[in-house]
Design a protein around this motif. Structure first.
Motif, mmCIF file in Angstrom:
data_model
loop_
_atom_site.group_PDB
_atom_site.id
_atom_site.type_symbol
_atom_site.label_atom_id
_atom_site.label_comp_id
_atom_site.label_asym_id
_atom_site.label_seq_id
_atom_site.Cartn_x
_atom_site.Cartn_y
_atom_site.Cartn_z
ATOM 1 N N ALA A 38 33.056 49.433 48.251
ATOM 2 C CA ALA A 38 32.720 49.429 47.088
ATOM 3 C C ALA A 38 34.336 49.863 46.283
ATOM 4 O O ALA A 38 35.149 49.816 45.464
ATOM 5 N N ASP A 39 35.023 51.340 47.357
ATOM 6 C CA ASP A 39 36.782 51.892 46.693
ATOM 7 C C ASP A 39 37.483 51.093 47.918
ATOM 8 O O ASP A 39 37.728 51.771 49.369
ATOM 9 N N ALA A 40 38.330 49.585 47.456
ATOM 10 C CA ALA A 40 38.848 49.853 48.304
ATOM 11 C C ALA A 40 40.139 50.639 48.847
ATOM 12 O O ALA A 40 40.717 50.550 49.623
ATOM 13 N N ARG A 41 40.335 50.861 48.010
ATOM 14 C CA ARG A 41 41.464 52.456 48.331
ATOM 15 C C ARG A 41 41.142 53.696 49.174
ATOM 16 O O ARG A 41 42.290 53.685 49.966
ATOM 17 N N ARG A 42 39.796 53.225 49.384
ATOM 18 C CA ARG A 42 39.106 54.668 50.808
ATOM 19 C C ARG A 42 38.742 54.008 51.284
ATOM 20 O O ARG A 42 38.221 55.458 52.137
ATOM 21 N N THR A 43 37.616 52.992 51.344
ATOM 22 C CA THR A 43 36.508 52.821 52.764
ATOM 23 C C THR A 43 36.771 51.939 53.423
ATOM 24 O O THR A 43 37.780 50.943 52.664
ATOM 25 N N MET A 44 36.861 51.814 54.511
ATOM 26 C CA MET A 44 37.637 50.522 55.507
ATOM 27 C C MET A 44 36.192 50.552 56.179
ATOM 28 O O MET A 44 35.635 51.221 57.131
ATOM 29 N N THR A 45 35.797 48.976 56.442
ATOM 30 C CA THR A 45 34.663 49.097 57.577
ATOM 31 C C THR A 45 34.876 47.962 58.996
ATOM 32 O O THR A 45 35.693 47.262 58.097
ATOM 33 N N ILE A 46 34.825 48.462 60.395
ATOM 34 C CA ILE A 46 35.028 48.270 61.130
ATOM 35 C C ILE A 46 34.042 47.502 61.695
ATOM 36 O O ILE A 46 33.276 48.065 62.049
ATOM 37 N N SER A 47 34.108 46.446 61.703
ATOM 38 C CA SER A 47 33.111 45.271 63.055
ATOM 39 C C SER A 47 33.213 44.808 64.197
ATOM 40 O O SER A 47 34.537 44.404 63.882
ATOM 41 N N TRP A 48 32.843 44.872 65.219
ATOM 42 C CA TRP A 48 33.174 44.314 66.171
ATOM 43 C C TRP A 48 31.580 43.497 66.857
ATOM 44 O O TRP A 48 30.326 43.920 67.163
ATOM 45 N N ALA A 49 31.725 42.921 68.260
ATOM 46 C CA ALA A 49 30.534 42.402 68.396
ATOM 47 C C ALA A 49 30.395 42.407 70.380
ATOM 48 O O ALA A 49 31.676 42.778 70.569
ATOM 49 N N THR A 50 29.436 43.170 70.937
ATOM 50 C CA THR A 50 29.753 43.006 72.698
ATOM 51 C C THR A 50 28.624 41.358 72.938
ATOM 52 O O THR A 50 27.389 41.784 72.191
ATOM 53 N N ASN A 228 27.611 47.520 46.570
ATOM 54 C CA ASN A 228 27.239 48.221 44.793
ATOM 55 C C ASN A 228 27.337 46.977 43.388
ATOM 56 O O ASN A 228 27.675 47.994 42.873
ATOM 57 N N GLY A 229 26.274 46.128 44.784
ATOM 58 C CA GLY A 229 25.938 44.822 43.854
ATOM 59 C C GLY A 229 24.867 44.882 43.314
ATOM 60 O O GLY A 229 24.006 45.723 42.697
ATOM 61 N N VAL A 230 24.028 43.576 42.914
ATOM 62 C CA VAL A 230 22.856 43.736 42.116
ATOM 63 C C VAL A 230 21.465 44.187 43.364
ATOM 64 O O VAL A 230 21.533 44.953 44.688
ATOM 65 N N GLN A 231 20.763 45.070 42.728
ATOM 66 C CA GLN A 231 19.739 45.829 43.659
ATOM 67 C C GLN A 231 19.392 44.482 44.104
ATOM 68 O O GLN A 231 18.330 43.883 43.450
ATOM 69 N N GLY A 232 18.635 44.732 45.456
ATOM 70 C CA GLY A 232 17.243 44.241 45.869
ATOM 71 C C GLY A 232 18.417 42.536 46.854
ATOM 72 O O GLY A 232 17.884 41.803 47.289
ATOM 73 N N ALA A 233 20.224 42.700 46.261
ATOM 74 C CA ALA A 233 20.643 41.616 46.426
ATOM 75 C C ALA A 233 21.830 41.885 47.688
ATOM 76 O O ALA A 233 23.193 41.974 46.319
ATOM 77 N N PRO A 234 22.103 42.630 48.166
ATOM 78 C CA PRO A 234 23.242 43.800 49.339
ATOM 79 C C PRO A 234 23.992 42.248 49.457
ATOM 80 O O PRO A 234 25.718 42.822 49.832
ATOM 81 N N VAL A 235 24.002 41.005 49.110
ATOM 82 C CA VAL A 235 25.372 40.109 49.278
ATOM 83 C C VAL A 235 26.074 40.153 47.894
ATOM 84 O O VAL A 235 27.215 39.321 48.010
ATOM 85 N N THR A 236 25.625 40.455 47.140
ATOM 86 C CA THR A 236 26.469 40.605 45.854
ATOM 87 C C THR A 236 27.023 41.846 45.768
ATOM 88 O O THR A 236 26.748 42.680 46.053
ATOM 89 N N TYR A 237 28.367 41.962 45.337
ATOM 90 C CA TYR A 237 29.726 43.527 45.218
ATOM 91 C C TYR A 237 30.873 42.699 44.638
ATOM 92 O O TYR A 237 30.849 41.878 43.922
ATOM 93 N N SER A 238 31.274 43.705 44.221
ATOM 94 C CA SER A 238 33.002 43.873 43.459
ATOM 95 C C SER A 238 33.492 44.784 44.025
ATOM 96 O O SER A 238 33.192 46.045 44.465
ATOM 97 N N PHE A 239 34.786 45.060 43.518
ATOM 98 C CA PHE A 239 35.714 45.790 44.345
ATOM 99 C C PHE A 239 36.959 45.619 44.050
ATOM 100 O O PHE A 239 37.716 44.535 42.497
ATOM 101 N N THR A 240 37.999 46.455 43.750
ATOM 102 C CA THR A 240 39.325 46.484 42.510
ATOM 103 C C THR A 240 40.520 46.450 43.798
ATOM 104 O O THR A 240 39.815 47.533 44.443
ATOM 105 N N TRP A 241 41.395 45.523 43.498
ATOM 106 C CA TRP A 241 42.803 45.691 44.537
ATOM 107 C C TRP A 241 43.259 45.179 43.710
ATOM 108 O O TRP A 241 43.786 44.209 42.769
ATOM 109 N N SER A 242 44.479 46.571 43.206
ATOM 110 C CA SER A 242 45.844 46.354 42.352
ATOM 111 C C SER A 242 44.722 45.958 41.284
ATOM 112 O O SER A 242 44.456 47.097 40.715
#
Length: 444
Positions: A38-50, A228-242
């Motif tokens: 949600a805070d693109a300045r301070r948080t990143m998720t790294i994902s991968w598969a095995t 950080n989007g709609v409660q019950g809808a984790p596919v929604t979100y927002s963030f700020t970049w620059s």
């Protein structure tokens, strides 16, 4: 659909199948991809598969080769596949900083990569926008084009891999599903997504039959979104970049054309959208508002046309807050509208135009990222699917540029400075890099 259903689904849509790794595997990490928090300045998720469970998955992160910070990993399985997906969310990062990371597990080969956090203050940057990719030669070529253009992030508006080819209708049953397609797609995008965050949301093909009440469980197994989007809808979100506020919506909740999930949030998404756009517009560092979701608000292409349910619910909100750009997919083509306000074009904006985006919202269909092109757009008459599911003919006076071809859109953003307005220059490139459109949105 009632609000009570939304409450019932709130937990089911996000609860993962936690996987306790029983042993070691020599298989290397693959399908590595990045997502901002949600805070693109301070948080990143790294994902991968095995390809199966592994022992002691670990991510180390640091500013130099010494790394130094170990990050907890959450691992989850997914329906009808033996693949395990791993997610490590790194918090407390410094803005505008390049980091190295290393992925390991016991007995497996390591993978390394880099990422850069969003800046603390507005700076010039580039982002890519597209949807409807799939696993195919054109999509692979677009990953190479991404690496050549080097955007800071990708805003991807659904229909990612087509693991369920029924498109949210459920027609055809299990014969239309191949969930191993997710792994092929993640490997396909890894050359870009392991260093460039891909900020995705759902299309109709992410409504996978059998993958939860909404069909989104498979998507959520593979992506950890800002949350950080709609409660019950984790596919929604927002963030700020620059100087850009990005908002990702679930178009399936508002679609009249494919109504499987229509109305599952009641009015909650509309209220959240209205509030979030108001907050972003009040931010003195934000110049542009960019909203992304799958279904088209304005598109001449006769395969899907335009979606009247979304127009009725969200276009007045976009107008109220002066949204600069709406990015859609769904129709497999490239199309850009003239700036729109209250359902009508307010100024002509042909190729090469410079327009004041305070006058109206530009609607972009960027659905040419890989799947078979729909060569049925640009005619004087198309249709909009109304709230009763009827196709209503309408004139296409809103359309500025129509290209029935594979393509990606790249947007170069420059913050405002003393005496100069902020600009967002949109350049659409065909697969071979040929420019098919350019327009500059100006604000301030």
């Amino acid at each position: 659909m009632s609000t009570s259903r939304r409450g019932l689904l709130a937990g089911a849509a996000v609860t993962p199948l936690l996987w306790t790794p029983p042993g070691a595997s020599a298989a290397p990490p693959r399908g590595v991809h990045l997502v901002y928090g949600a805070d693109a300045r301070r948080t990143m998720t790294i994902s991968w598969a095995t390809p199966g469970s592994v022992a002691r998955p670990e991510v180390e992160v640091g500013r130099d080769r010494g790394l130094g910070m170990s990050v907890p990993v959450r691992s989850t399985g997914s329906r009808r596949t033996g693949t395990v997906y791993h997610h490590a969310t790194v918090r407390g990062l410094e803005p505008g900083t390049r980091y190295r990371y290393r992925i390991t597990h016991r007995g497996g080969a390591l993978r390394t990569g880099t990422f850069t956090t969003a800046p603390a203050r507005p700076v010039p940057f580039r982002f890519a926008a597209f949807g409807d990719m799939g696993v195919n030669a054109a999509a692979a070529a677009h990953v190479a084009l991404m690496n050549k253009q080097q955007p800071d992030l990708a805003f991807v508006v659904g229909d990612l891999c087509y693991a369920d080819s029924s498109g949210g209708t459920g027609a055809g049953g299990p014969q239309t599903q191949d969930f191993a397609t997710w792994d092929r797609w993640l490997r396909q995008i890894e050359p870009s997504a392991r260093t460039t965050p891909w900020m995705t949301t759902v299309g109709n093909h992410e409504m996978e039959a059998g993958n939860g009440e909404l069909g989104y469980d498979g998507y959520l197994d593979r992506f950890r979104l800002p949350g950080n989007g709609v409660q019950g809808a984790p596919v929604t979100y927002s963030f700020t970049w620059s100087n850009v506020g990005f908002v990702a919506l679930d178009g399936n909740d508002a679609s009249s054309e494919i109504d499987r999930n229509n109305g599952y949030l009641g009015a909650a998404q509309d209220r959240w959208l209205d509030r979030r756009l108001r907050e972003l517009r009040a931010d003195p560092d934000v110049d542009f508002l960019v909203v992304g979701f799958h279904n088209c608000v304005y598109c001449t292409n006769l395969v899907h046309g335009s979606d009247g349910g979304i127009r009725a619910r969200w276009e007045p909100i976009f107008d109220r807050h002066g949204v600069d750009l709406v990015v859609n997919g769904h129709n497999h083509c490239y199309e850009r509208s003239h700036p729109m306000r209250a359902g009508a074009p307010v100024v002509e904006a042909g190729r090469g135009a410079v327009v004041d985006s305070r006058r109206g919202t530009t609607y972009l269909t960027a659905g040419g990222a890989g799947q078979a092109v729909y060569p049925t757009g640009g005619l004087p008459l198309s249709y909009v699917t109304d709230e009763d599911g009827l196709r209503i003919p309408e004139a296409t006076t809103y359309a500025s540029v129509v290209e029935n071809t594979h393509s990606l859109a790249f947007l170069d953003v420059t913050p405002r400075s003393a005496g100069r307005p902020a600009t967002m220059r949109l350049t659409a490139l065909a697969t071979d890099g040929t420019r098919i459109d350019r327009v500059t949105l100006r604000r301030g």
